[in-house]
Design an enzyme around this catalytic site. Structure first.
Site, PDB file in Angstrom:
ATOM      1  N   GLU A 119       0.833  -1.211   0.000  1.00  0.00           N
ATOM      2  CA  GLU A 119       0.000   0.000   0.000  1.00  0.00           C
ATOM      3  C   GLU A 119       0.857   1.246   0.000  1.00  0.00           C
ATOM      4  OE1 GLU A 119      -2.059  -0.382   3.702  1.00  0.00           O
ATOM      5  OE2 GLU A 119      -2.636  -2.435   3.230  1.00  0.00           O
ATOM      6  N   LYS A 121       2.218   4.572   1.597  1.00  0.00           N
ATOM      7  CA  LYS A 121       2.384   5.095   2.947  1.00  0.00           C
ATOM      8  C   LYS A 121       1.993   6.565   2.891  1.00  0.00           C
ATOM      9  CE  LYS A 121       5.946   5.386   6.546  1.00  0.00           C
ATOM     10  NZ  LYS A 121       5.204   6.335   7.300  1.00  0.00           N
ATOM     11  N   ASP A 123       1.481  10.305   4.016  1.00  0.00           N
ATOM     12  CA  ASP A 123       2.260  11.138   4.922  1.00  0.00           C
ATOM     13  C   ASP A 123       1.337  12.118   5.646  1.00  0.00           C
ATOM     14  OD1 ASP A 123       4.430  12.019   6.245  1.00  0.00           O
ATOM     15  OD2 ASP A 123       5.303  13.140   4.572  1.00  0.00           O
ATOM     16  N   TYR A 242      -6.574   2.075   6.823  1.00  0.00           N
ATOM     17  CA  TYR A 242      -5.782   0.936   6.356  1.00  0.00           C
ATOM     18  C   TYR A 242      -5.610  -0.197   7.351  1.00  0.00           C
ATOM     19  CZ  TYR A 242      -2.436   4.167   8.519  1.00  0.00           C
ATOM     20  OH  TYR A 242      -1.806   5.033   9.365  1.00  0.00           O
ATOM     21  N   LYS A 329      10.745   3.385   2.758  1.00  0.00           N
ATOM     22  CA  LYS A 329      10.566   4.836   2.590  1.00  0.00           C
ATOM     23  C   LYS A 329      11.265   5.340   1.329  1.00  0.00           C
ATOM     24  CE  LYS A 329      10.416   7.272   6.485  1.00  0.00           C
ATOM     25  NZ  LYS A 329      10.118   7.827   7.709  1.00  0.00           N
ATOM     26  N   CYS A 423      33.525  37.824  11.263  1.00  0.00           N
ATOM     27  CA  CYS A 423      32.071  37.979  11.186  1.00  0.00           C
ATOM     28  C   CYS A 423      31.715  38.920  10.030  1.00  0.00           C
ATOM     29  CB  CYS A 423      31.554  38.536  12.507  1.00  0.00           C
ATOM     30  SG  CYS A 423      29.809  38.945  12.454  1.00  0.00           S
ATOM     31  N   CYS A 426      30.211  42.227  11.964  1.00  0.00           N
ATOM     32  CA  CYS A 426      30.961  43.142  12.829  1.00  0.00           C
ATOM     33  C   CYS A 426      32.467  43.004  12.686  1.00  0.00           C
ATOM     34  CB  CYS A 426      30.546  42.958  14.284  1.00  0.00           C
ATOM     35  SG  CYS A 426      31.116  41.417  14.992  1.00  0.00           S
ATOM     36  N   CYS A 441      30.372  33.956  15.879  1.00  0.00           N
ATOM     37  CA  CYS A 441      30.920  35.271  16.150  1.00  0.00           C
ATOM     38  C   CYS A 441      30.848  35.439  17.668  1.00  0.00           C
ATOM     39  CB  CYS A 441      30.071  36.340  15.458  1.00  0.00           C
ATOM     40  SG  CYS A 441      30.439  37.976  16.090  1.00  0.00           S
ATOM     41  N   CYS A 447      27.888  42.650  18.364  1.00  0.00           N
ATOM     42  CA  CYS A 447      27.590  42.333  16.958  1.00  0.00           C
ATOM     43  C   CYS A 447      26.132  42.715  16.660  1.00  0.00           C
ATOM     44  CB  CYS A 447      27.829  40.851  16.718  1.00  0.00           C
ATOM     45  SG  CYS A 447      27.404  40.330  15.059  1.00  0.00           S
TER      46      CYS A 447
END
Ligand code: IVH
Length: 686
Positions: A119, A121, A123, A242, A329, A423, A426, A441, A447
């Site tokens: 069958e 599956k 979701d 199911y 899957k 960064c 800064c 950072c 900053c």
């Protein structure tokens, strides 16, 4: 791996998986893709197999994730009912050889005279319907597999679920059988949201400035748990069923049972097939791996079940899965496109994330232009170059990620990207956190992106819920009006009127919203502080456990680790936060502004676990006695000063008063310690 390392890795995996489960089942906002999640779970399973002494009954390998809702915004608390038969999950695989191994295992127990039902599956989110005398009686979610949330009222608003079953035209009543269906049976299946309804809902949410759902599964599960059944009706949910369960059912095979259910008007998918061998199963899988892309709803695999019901019974169940079924899957859908450039973004915690700009490409129904590259290590592993053709996949997050480079299409016009050393905002030299493979950072207090990020988080809907967008915070920051969350509460009308485009009305609205926000309960204030790893759920857990910010600030590592679901990483982060003078200073200023820093008796109802119970406390606890009293009240209990015949428990801490103990003993009043009390409020059976 050494034993001690295995232990640490097991703890780490449990923590990550439990948090991912919570994000998936409770928050409906997954942080990991199914594939990543399954791989972590498999790693944990194999470590526990190797070191069985480290396997505990509460391990995520031993139980199904729980979707039980507690005190969540926009969802209500549902009445709960036990499942008559446990509601389990399915073992899953991404590999056809494991489907073969599943078949081989089955043959060992039941011989080889059987067939398979294959069958789709679906979701969505699991549902269990009970029909009594042909009428829909109850609908429960999976919950924790043993107890589910009663969502009957909402399910009655899903259009393809019949309130009453239909009598098939060829049914002839007899003395033995007056109706075509059993008097009572359960039928399980999936509630899902078709793509069209999902796109419509997300469009609406974006317009309303609400966060869109990451995928139809989350949308279905969130919608099923809405407060208002009328809203549920508008969400366009559908159901497919199911699995029938009941006592003495008259069917020989699963296929026959589903055909009967269909003849009574129940929604059963016709996209299934009885297969006789692995080749037939494989061609069913191959067919649907392609054709699923044309289906109007999401599927994430194929379920393969032993078709003969007597043989299913013979195979039985493990604690988590039936031995008569397995899920294959599908791998996530991928698209191939060109990498144009990479931006390096600084988040509110200082983490620098590389984000790819892509040539727009269609993927699972949307156009993708940006994708995450996670960190410098990932870029190196992929050996990614600007100008490469790359594979993008959608995981749990809204932003898709790059999972590979197609080297056969690499041309001359490419260049090696350079992860910055400083960064991008800064200019401070970045530091690398080896454990997380992320660059940070370290300039937390200077900053601008980090400061603004923290301010945005502080005011956000699930935190202080103040109406202000990023643009407002930019304006306030640029005028040096706010720098620290506590600055918001010192803003005056005249400050706001200096901002471009602000009129008295908008300023008043903002100030009122701030004024209102001081009523926000403690757990959300705690979340608003933005302590690393302290998300909404963790904030709730710690708030409930400790009762006040002072108790959290005073807690040592051991006490922090004693709180439910707090592992080493989270505990360390909380501990470090309260050792920074600047943070203590912010909290003091916020306290002065009137924000709530403790659970308030009466005002904040956390649960009803102590409803009708009178509790006397004596001795010292891990938190102050006032906080303990607040906890009792918040969980519906009553605190009383002296022990009497009406006392339900004497809650004894360290060094309890001997008089109270004596009195309790003479009256037969149960004496409990702090641990037992915490189990009670966390609803752990005594
Ligand atoms: S049979 C005892 N059949 O997938 C478990 N499950 O990942 C019997 N699911 O828990 C489940 N489509 O919620 C079955 N055709 C299908 C399914 C299906 C989706 C869900 C179900 C299950 C989960 C496992």
């Amino acid at each position: 791996m050494e034993k001690s390392q295995a232990y640490i890795r097991i703890q780490e995996l449990k923590e990550v998986i439990n948090e991912a489960n919570r994000r998936y089942y409770v928050d409906n906002s997954p942080t990991l893709s199914d594939f990543e999640f399954d791989m972590l779970l498999k790693e944990l399973e194999s470590l526990e197999k190797e070191y069985p002494e480290y396997q505990t009954s509460d391990s995520p390998t031993q139980k199904v994730g729980s979707d039980i809702v507690s005190n969540k915004e926009s969802t209500k608390e549902f009445e709960q009912h036990p499942h008559r038969y446990p509601m389990l999950s399915l073992g899953n695989t991404y590999d056809i050889s494991e489907v073969q191994a599943f078949a081989d295992r089955a043959v060992k127990t039941i011989g080889n005279n059987f067939t398979y039902s294959c069958e789709l599956k679906f979701d969505g989110t699991a549902i269990c319907l009970t029909y009594r005398n042909g009428k829909l009686f109850r609908a429960l979610t999976r919950g924790d597999g043993t107890v589910g949330d009663d969502v009957t009222a909402n399910v009655r608003n899903i259009s393809n679920i019949p309130q009453e079953l239909h009598i098939p035209s060829d049914f002839v009543p007899s003395l033995l059988q007056s109706s075509p269906w059993p008097d009572e049976f359960e039928i399980r299946g999936e509630i899902y949201m078709p793509w069209a309804a999902f796109d419509r809902l997300n469009e609406e949410r974006i317009q309303e400035e609400e966060p869109p759902f990451a995928n139809p599964r989350n949308a279905a599960s969130g919608s099923l748990k809405l407060q208002d059944s009328k809203t549920v009706a508008k969400r366009g949910l559908e159901c497919t069923l199911y699995h029938i369960l009941g006592e003495d059912l008259p069917f020989q095979t699963h296929d026959e049972a589903l055909k009967a259910a269909e003849s009574w008007g129940l929604p059963v998918s016709d996209k299934r097939k009885v297969c006789r061998n692995i080749d037939e199963i494989e061609s069913f899988i191959t067919r649907w791996d392609t054709e699923r892309k044309t289906l109007p709803f999401a599927t994430d695999g194929i379920v393969i079940k032993i078709n003969e019901l007597a043989l299913q019974e013979e195979l039985g169940y493990t604690a988590k899965f039936p031995r008569w079924a397995v899920a294959y899957k599908f791998k996530a859908e991928q698209a191939l496109t060109r990498l144009l450039s990479i931006d390096y973004q600084v988040g509110r915690t200082g983490a620098v994330t590389p984000v790819a700009n892509l040539e727009p490409v269609q993927l699972s129904g949307t156009i993708v232009k940006r994708a995450s590259l996670h960190n410098a290590d990932q870029m190196q592993i992929l050996d990614i170059h600007i100008g490469d053709y790359v594979y993008v996949e959608k995981g749990g997050e809204i932003i898709p990620k790059i999972t590979g480079v197609e080297l056969s299409q690499r041309g001359d016009d490419i260049s090696l990207p350079h992860f910055p050393d400083v960064c991008p905002d800064c200019g401070t030299t970045l530091v690398k956190d080896e454990k997380e493979a992320k660059s940070f950072c370290p300039n937390q207090t200077g900053c601008p992106t980090q400061i603004k990020g923290r301010l945005v988080h502080f005011l956000s809907r699930k935190a202080m819920n103040v109406i202000a967008g990023e643009a407002t915070i930019d304006q306030l920051y640029n005028k040096a009006l706010v720098w620290n969350p506590a600055d918001f509460y010192e803003l005056q009308m005249e400050h706001l009127l200096t901002l471009e485009g602000w009129k008295e009305r908008s300023a008043e609205r903002f100030l009122n919203s701030l004024k209102e926000s001081v009523k926000v309960p403690f757990e959300r204030v705690l979340y608003a502080l933005g302590i690393r790893y302290v998300g909404e759920t963790t904030a709730k857990t710690i708030a409930r456990h400790f009762g006040s910010i002072d108790a959290i600030a005073a807690a040592d590592m051991e006490s922090l680790l004693a709180a439910d679901d707090i592992g080493q990483v989270i505990a360390e982060s909380i501990y470090a936060y309260f050792r920074e003078d600047a943070n203590i200073d912010t909290i003091d200023r916020l306290k002065a502004a009137g924000l709530k820093f403790k659970i308030e008796a009466g005002q904040q109802k956390l649960s009803s676990s102590l409803e009708g119970k009178t509790i006397v406390i004596s001795g010292n606890f891990s938190v102050s006695r006032d906080d303990m009293k607040a906890l009792i009240a918040a969980h519906g209990g009553k605190n009383s000063g002296s022990v009497s015949g009406k006392t339900s428990y004497l809650l004894a801490g360290e060094k309890p008063g001997p008089e109270k103990i004596k009195k309790a003993e003479s009256l037969g009043v149960k004496i409990i310690d702090e641990g037992t009390f915490r189990d009670l409020i966390n609803n752990i059976e005594q």
